[in-house]
Design a protein around this motif. Structure first.
Motif, PDB file in Angstrom:
ATOM      1  N   GLN A 298     148.478  16.148  83.245  1.00  0.00           N
ATOM      2  CA  GLN A 298     147.116  16.605  83.512  1.00  0.00           C
ATOM      3  C   GLN A 298     146.986  18.113  83.274  1.00  0.00           C
ATOM      4  O   GLN A 298     145.986  18.579  82.726  1.00  0.00           O
ATOM      5  CB  GLN A 298     146.710  16.261  84.940  1.00  0.00           C
ATOM      6  N   ILE A 299     148.008  18.868  83.662  1.00  0.00           N
ATOM      7  CA  ILE A 299     147.980  20.321  83.446  1.00  0.00           C
ATOM      8  C   ILE A 299     147.998  20.632  81.952  1.00  0.00           C
ATOM      9  O   ILE A 299     147.257  21.488  81.459  1.00  0.00           O
ATOM     10  CB  ILE A 299     149.170  20.985  84.158  1.00  0.00           C
ATOM     11  N   GLN A 300     148.855  19.932  81.177  1.00  0.00           N
ATOM     12  CA  GLN A 300     148.907  20.141  79.739  1.00  0.00           C
ATOM     13  C   GLN A 300     147.587  19.784  79.071  1.00  0.00           C
ATOM     14  O   GLN A 300     147.113  20.484  78.175  1.00  0.00           O
ATOM     15  CB  GLN A 300     150.050  19.310  79.145  1.00  0.00           C
ATOM     16  N   SER A 301     146.977  18.699  79.500  1.00  0.00           N
ATOM     17  CA  SER A 301     145.686  18.310  78.933  1.00  0.00           C
ATOM     18  C   SER A 301     144.620  19.367  79.226  1.00  0.00           C
ATOM     19  O   SER A 301     143.796  19.699  78.372  1.00  0.00           O
ATOM     20  CB  SER A 301     145.255  16.963  79.504  1.00  0.00           C
ATOM     21  N   LEU A 302     144.663  19.916  80.425  1.00  0.00           N
ATOM     22  CA  LEU A 302     143.702  20.949  80.793  1.00  0.00           C
ATOM     23  C   LEU A 302     143.902  22.195  79.953  1.00  0.00           C
ATOM     24  O   LEU A 302     142.936  22.810  79.473  1.00  0.00           O
ATOM     25  CB  LEU A 302     143.832  21.264  82.282  1.00  0.00           C
ATOM     26  N   HIS A 303     145.151  22.601  79.730  1.00  0.00           N
ATOM     27  CA  HIS A 303     145.436  23.776  78.906  1.00  0.00           C
ATOM     28  C   HIS A 303     144.971  23.549  77.475  1.00  0.00           C
ATOM     29  O   HIS A 303     144.434  24.458  76.816  1.00  0.00           O
ATOM     30  CB  HIS A 303     146.919  24.082  78.935  1.00  0.00           C
ATOM     31  N   SER A 304     145.180  22.354  76.932  1.00  0.00           N
ATOM     32  CA  SER A 304     144.752  22.048  75.574  1.00  0.00           C
ATOM     33  C   SER A 304     143.236  22.142  75.442  1.00  0.00           C
ATOM     34  O   SER A 304     142.712  22.686  74.462  1.00  0.00           O
ATOM     35  CB  SER A 304     145.228  20.649  75.179  1.00  0.00           C
ATOM     36  N   ARG A 306     141.244  23.948  77.293  1.00  0.00           N
ATOM     37  CA  ARG A 306     140.853  25.356  77.400  1.00  0.00           C
ATOM     38  C   ARG A 306     141.110  26.097  76.085  1.00  0.00           C
ATOM     39  O   ARG A 306     140.303  26.919  75.649  1.00  0.00           O
ATOM     40  CB  ARG A 306     141.623  26.014  78.535  1.00  0.00           C
ATOM     41  N   SER A 307     142.252  25.815  75.442  1.00  0.00           N
ATOM     42  CA  SER A 307     142.567  26.472  74.172  1.00  0.00           C
ATOM     43  C   SER A 307     141.566  26.083  73.107  1.00  0.00           C
ATOM     44  O   SER A 307     141.085  26.929  72.334  1.00  0.00           O
ATOM     45  CB  SER A 307     143.988  26.095  73.738  1.00  0.00           C
TER      46      SER A 307
END
Length: 330
Positions: A298-304, A306-307
């Protein structure tokens, strides 16, 4: 007969049904049949019929069966017809008289009918007659009597009450509602008792935990003294051990760091610290690992996201900057 929500005197011009009653004096075998629409009217008739001196007022009416004082208008209206009252004047005290069984009932038209109604299968008829005489006596019926009237075929009950099947069906529906309300009240009381027991049990657990903290001040001690030495060998904090042991879903209440520590801990040492078997311990560790992986995804998906959003927002600004465009061309 309509029963009001609270005691009240009959209004002027109001017509109220007459209730058949039996009157007698204390320790007297003589009794008189009267009809009254209210408790006050019955009290006045008792003074006249029983020749009670007005100077001995107030006159108190009690049930001949057990001496219960009847001083409430609603209670008087709920009593069945031909209830026997004893009139007490002045400071007289009620005394039991075994010459009468207390509440009297209308005699049956024939001895054959008496014998028939005494059978177990006709008990509902007696309850139906009581209901026919006074509808407000529903509140005095037991749950057994209510269920008995509900189970009686509508046609038979209609004949006994001299009512149409439609009216009797509505009456049975009302009886079912009364029965359901009593059952709901009973269940609510049981739930309240269970809740109070749970609070009491929780209070005992907290009290034991406080005693344990006072006895073992070291934060690295385990949940109980039996596993204290084994728990000191693992890296998990006491709070994590308590969460694993007491929470129904501990993986949801632990931080990412705690989940990682639980997942990497030696299963045997953790099993000893928690006083669990190895299979249960490995299952909990696997659940914690899965929860940690889900959170990381979930954190990785959120960072993606945002990028990607940042890149989209920066493109229009670059196209509108002439200096940047010129520098790129050279």
């Amino acid at each position: 007969m309509e029963v009001a929500g609270g005691p009240r005197a009959p209004e002027p011009g109001e017509i109220r049904a007459l209730k058949q009653c039996l009157l007698s004096r204390n320790q007297s075998r003589e009794q008189y049949g009267v009809a009254a629409s209210s408790l006050e009217e019955l009290r006045n008739k008792a003074c006249d019929i029983l020749a009670i001196d007005k100077s001995l007022a107030p006159v108190t009416l009690v049930l001949a069966e057990d001496g219960t004082i009847v001083d409430d208008e609603d209670y008087f209206l709920c009593l069945p017809a031909n209830t026997k009252f004893v009139a007490l004047a002045g400071n007289e005290k009620w005394a039991y008289n075994n010459s009468d069984g207390g509440t009297a009932w209308i005699a049956q038209e024939s001895s054959d009918r008496d014998e028939t109604d005494s059978g177990p299968g006709s008990k509902w008829k007696n309850v139906a007659r009581q209901l026919k005489e006074d509808l407000s006596s529903i509140i005095l019926l037991s749950e057994e009597d209510l269920q008995m009237l509900i189970d009686v075929p509508c046609s038979e009950l209609a004949v006994e009450l001299c009512q149409s099947c439609v009216a009797v069906q509505g009456l049975q529906n009302m009886l079912q509602e009364v029965l359901d309300q009593r059952e709901e009240a009973r269940q609510s009381k049981q739930l309240l008792e269970l809740y109070l027991q749970a609070l009491e049990k929780e209070g005992c657990v907290l009290s034991k935990q406080q005693e344990s903290r006072a006895s073992y001040g070291d934060e690295r001690d385990a949940v109980d003294s039996g596993i204290r030495e084994s728990a000191s060998a693992i890296a998990l904090s006491r709070q994590v051990l308590i969460a694993l042991k007491e929470k129904p879903a501990p993986e949801l209440s632990l931080s990412n760091q705690d989940l990682e520590l639980v997942a990497k801990e030696d299963p045997k040492a953790l099993a000893v610290a928690l006083n669990w078997d190895i299979r249960k311990t490995e299952t909990v560790q696997q659940t914690c690992g899965q929860e940690l992986s889900l959170r990381l995804q979930q954190i990785q998906s959120l960072h993606s996201l945002r990028s990607l959003s940042a890149r989209k927002n920066s493109l229009p600004g670059e196209a509108q900057n002439p200096k940047r465009a010129k520098r790129d061309l050279t």
